[in-house]
Design a protein around this motif. Structure first.
Motif, mmCIF file in Angstrom:
data_model
loop_
_atom_site.group_PDB
_atom_site.id
_atom_site.type_symbol
_atom_site.label_atom_id
_atom_site.label_comp_id
_atom_site.label_asym_id
_atom_site.label_seq_id
_atom_site.Cartn_x
_atom_site.Cartn_y
_atom_site.Cartn_z
ATOM 1 N N GLY A 22 7.629 3.699 -10.256
ATOM 2 C CA GLY A 22 7.121 2.587 -9.465
ATOM 3 C C GLY A 22 6.318 1.611 -10.297
ATOM 4 O O GLY A 22 5.689 1.972 -11.297
ATOM 5 N N ALA A 23 6.368 0.372 -9.886
ATOM 6 C CA ALA A 23 5.621 -0.685 -10.575
ATOM 7 C C ALA A 23 4.323 -0.958 -9.830
ATOM 8 O O ALA A 23 4.294 -0.987 -8.599
ATOM 9 N N GLN A 24 3.262 -1.164 -10.572
ATOM 10 C CA GLN A 24 1.974 -1.460 -9.954
ATOM 11 C C GLN A 24 1.730 -2.963 -9.967
ATOM 12 O O GLN A 24 1.869 -3.622 -10.998
ATOM 13 N N ILE A 25 1.391 -3.474 -8.787
ATOM 14 C CA ILE A 25 1.036 -4.891 -8.653
ATOM 15 C C ILE A 25 -0.474 -4.971 -8.468
ATOM 16 O O ILE A 25 -1.041 -4.271 -7.626
ATOM 17 N N THR A 26 -1.098 -5.805 -9.237
ATOM 18 C CA THR A 26 -2.543 -6.001 -9.105
ATOM 19 C C THR A 26 -2.829 -7.474 -8.838
ATOM 20 O O THR A 26 -1.992 -8.354 -9.068
ATOM 21 N N GLY A 27 -4.032 -7.742 -8.339
ATOM 22 C CA GLY A 27 -4.399 -9.127 -8.068
ATOM 23 C C GLY A 27 -5.807 -9.226 -7.528
ATOM 24 O O GLY A 27 -6.556 -8.238 -7.486
ATOM 25 N N ALA A 84 -4.835 -3.310 -5.821
ATOM 26 C CA ALA A 84 -3.668 -2.796 -6.551
ATOM 27 C C ALA A 84 -2.786 -2.012 -5.587
ATOM 28 O O ALA A 84 -3.272 -1.366 -4.659
ATOM 29 N N MET A 85 -1.517 -2.091 -5.785
ATOM 30 C CA MET A 85 -0.541 -1.325 -4.976
ATOM 31 C C MET A 85 0.665 -0.982 -5.855
ATOM 32 O O MET A 85 0.962 -1.690 -6.829
#
Length: 757
Positions: free
Chosen positions: A661-666, A703-704
């Motif tokens: 899985g890829a982690q998206i942060t912001g 983050a997800m």
């Protein structure tokens, strides 16, 4: 019997063979898949086919320890390899080693041939020991009996079809041996003893469950010895039966083995138990014979039975002392037969005929089934006052024991159907014939009697028409080029095969397969019911399969806990260290199960498709509960519905791939809820929206982790070109590359902005 039958004499058995073969070939259109050929009928057929294919390639080797089951440790199939090895030899002889499609066709047509040969065998047996009229009735009845046709229908390549034939041979051998008359000596008697021994051992090489049939014959041998008229005759019987058991022990000894899971003395597999059993039986028969030869045989039957019981108890006690594993083996048998084991209690073949399993058993055994107790009681009463012979009483014990066993477990249905056909014929036909000879002499009485008899028979066998109706209808449609509507179990296999073929063509191949090579790289976690299909058709290893906890007890519990886990992390911890790449879930098909397991992984995978969702609490409580999205499971395939009509109902199976899985942060406002949405559409089916949400921390960081890539080569689904990440303060588009999902990388999302007005 030694004279050669003229051609005319072959017409009768040939007619029965053709009748039986045609009945068993009727389901042919239901098993067709268009250009993809035929499916097998029955899950076990796929593993038999796997072992046959292995032996065809590596002949004369057999597949003993299979790395594709009980991954990563591998396991041993609990069935003996005899049938599969024998059929592999036939395939190499008649088809060749380089034609897998031809091999499958051969395997599919093998059961109708064996079933038809069994019908011919019944005709021969009844004609030899009873009469020609009874033989004709028995063979005709068995040829059309759905219970026997079920196990020997086209595509049902299973050991049970062979077990009916080999146990019939055992019955014939036992009846031949006990029919030896007093004073008979010479090579003919010795040959019968040897043949009985070959049959006793041979049935266990096909299926260890035939130990029940062996015990019936051994009990008949014991009664024959103890009821002999004189000492000389009793000694002769004891020696004959001792010889038979020695031969049986020699037959099974080369293939007996010690098992990693079952130990050395379990009767449920071919272990050291079987040769030890035959040796013990030979000792008992031989010791009784020598005792009575050297010491006077008791004239009172009670003393003879007491001697035999005392000797048997002594041999059993010594066996427990010499073989410590024997007690555990016998405990295994009790748990298996009494269905005390959880897995066996759920297997269809283990279900009781009346109380648990089948609403209309008469559709398998006709309404004559309900007369079995009366037939057994009436067997010894003949219209001419004649007493039954010893061989006929052997058959009576055989039929009674199998009737009881089938009432407890459906798996004995095939061999019981053979006994049932014979029992019906040899009990009813003599009385019907006697009635027409003595009572129905006038034309009027004869006509009325025939009419009544025909009505009774038609009423009793009417369920046969219902059992065959779907096959005949499909055969007509197929002949006219119209769409065929396969019956339920055939549709089930077609759906499973389509899924397995998709996996084989759209997942990375694994090592080993049917060839000797390195350890497979990964496995599939799936319900046990699809394990054999996945190993053979998809050519992928599985954690557990249709052998259940007989081969993979730890993995079976692991899979059950995986599907029951309420947290994705908890589920993945269960397979930590085991490279599992795909997870398959099946429609629970029960609203009760769905409600009870609403928050478990099985339901989150199948019903929610891995997406986050608000659901009502367990037990129907009004308080909703947020179920988190699965971050490492992505949907890659959905099967067609079981009924075969797109849009009519849910898919039967869904396949998920486990990825890092890829982690998206912001960044967002502190404590703000952030949601990512992605449209996912399964090929040729309706789509859904994958949602994952999180909450920013006190500093506004969030983050997800997501499992889908926007450019991924997932051939079973189409995904949107980007994720829409949104919160109350704004939204942004994020595009995730496949490399990031595969490597578990991180990507920073653009700032969340309100759309311009």
């Amino acid at each position: 019997m030694s004279e050669r039958l003229p051609f005319r004499g072959l017409l009768e058995p040939l007619g029965f063979f053709l009748l039986a073969f045609v009945v068993r070939a009727l389901p042919y259109p239901s098993l067709l898949q268009g250009r993809e050929g035929m499916v097998f009928f029955g899950n076990d057929a796929y593993y038999h086919a796997r072992r046959v294919a292995h032996s065809v390639v590596h002949f004369p080797a057999v597949l003993v320890r299979d790395p594709y089951m009980n991954f990563p440790n591998g396991g041993e199939a609990i069935w003996p390899p005899t049938l599969d090895w024998f059929v592999a030899a036939l395939v190499r002889l008649f088809v060749g080693a380089g034609d897998p499609e031809g091999m499958e066709q051969f395997l599919a047509w093998f059961p109708p041939v064996v079933g038809a040969l069994t019908v011919v065998g019944v005709w021969w047996l009844v004609r030899r020991h009873f009469s020609r009229a009874e033989a004709v009735v028995a063979a005709t009845f068995l040829a059309v009996l759905p219970a026997h046709a079920w196990y020997s229908q086209i595509g049902f390549f299973d050991h049970h079809v062979a077990s009916a034939l080999v146990t019939l041979v055992l019955l014939a051998a036992a009846m031949e041996l006990v029919s030896v008359r007093e004073g008979d000596r010479g090579k003919g008697v010795a040959r019968r003893s040897v043949f009985a021994g070959l049959a006793l051992g041979g049935v266990l090489l096909v299926w260890p469950g035939c130990i029940l049939h062996v015990l019936i014959v051994e009990a008949a041998f014991g009664v024959r010895v103890l009821t002999a008229k004189g000492r000389e005759e009793a000694v002769a019987w004891g020696r004959r039966f001792a010889v038979a058991n020695v031969v049986a022990g020699i037959v099974v000894w080369p293939v007996s083995a010690s098992w990693e899971y079952w130990g050395s003395f379990s009767p449920l597999v071919l272990s050291d138990f079987q040769p030890a059993f035959f040796v013990a039986a030979a000792i008992c028969f031989g010791a009784l014979a020598e005792l009575w030869m050297r010491v006077s045989r008791p004239s009172r039957p009670g003393l003879r039975w007491a001697q035999a019981a005392g000797l048997g108890v002594a041999v059993l006690a010594v066996s427990f002392f010499v073989f410590p594993g024997l007690s555990n083996g016998l405990a295994d048998v009790w748990e298996w037969f009494a269905k005390a084991e959880t897995f066996q209690a759920d297997v269809a073949e283990s279900k009781a005929l009346f109380s648990e399993g089948f609403e209309r058993p008469e559709e398998l055994l006709t309404r004559f089934l309900y007369g079995v107790p009366f037939l057994l009681l009436a067997f010894g009463v003949l219209p001419d006052g004649r007493s039954r012979s010893a061989s006929e009483y052997v058959f009576l014990g055989w039929a009674a024991a199998l009737a009881l066993a089938t009432a407890v477990q459906f798996r004995f249905m095939n061999s019981f159907s053979v006994a049932f056909a014979v029992l019906l014929a040899v009990t009813v036909v003599p009385w019907v014939a006697a009635f027409f000879r003595t009572r129905a002499r006038t034309l009027g009485v004869r006509a009325v009697s025939i009419f009544v008899l025909a009505g009774v028979v038609l009423y009793a066998v009417a369920p046969i028409a219902r059992a065959q109706e779907v096959h005949i209808r499909n055969l007509q449609a197929w002949a006219l080029g119209e769409p065929v509507r396969p019956f339920y179990l055939a549709r089930l296999q077609i759906v499973r095969e389509h899924m397995a073929r998709w996996l084989r063509g759209n997942s990375e191949p694994t090592a080993e397969g049917l060839f000797n090579g390195p350890q497979p790289e990964y496995a599939i976690l799936a319900p046990w019911s699809v394990g054999h299909v996945l190993k053979y058709v998809a050519e992928r290893p599985v954690l557990h399969d249709n052998f259940g906890d007989d081969v993979a007890p730890e993995n079976m519990q692991r899979v059950q806990r995986y599907f029951a886990a309420e947290e994705e992390s908890e589920a993945l911890e269960l397979v930590e260290g085991i490279p599992v790449r795909y997870v398959i879930v099946r429609d629970p098909e029960s609203a009760r199960l769905r409600e009870r397991r609403a928050f478990g992984m099985e339901n989150r995978l199948f019903d929610f498709r891995g997406s986050g969702k608000w659901v009502v609490g367990e037990g129907g409580t009004p308080a909703p509960r947020q179920v988190k999205a699965l971050e490492r499971h992505r949907l890659v395939y959905e099967s067609v519905p079981l009924r075969g009509k797109v849009g009519e109902e849910e898919a039967l199976y869904r396949v998920f791939e486990i990825v890092p899985g890829a982690q998206i942060t912001g960044r967002a406002l502190p404590r703000e809820v952030v949601t990512a949405r992605l449209s996912v559409r399964v090929r040729n089916r309706s789509g859904f929206e994958y949602q994952v949400r999180t909450r920013a921390d006190e500093e506004g960081r969030w983050a997800m982790r997501v499992p889908y890539a926007n450019d991924g080569p997932v051939s079973g689904v189409d995904v949107g070109a980007f994720y829409t990440v949104e919160s109350r303060s704004g939204s942004a588009r994020v595009r995730i590359p496949e490399t990031l999902v595969r490597e578990g990388g991180t990507l920073e999302a653009p700032p969340l902005r309100s759309p311009e007005i």
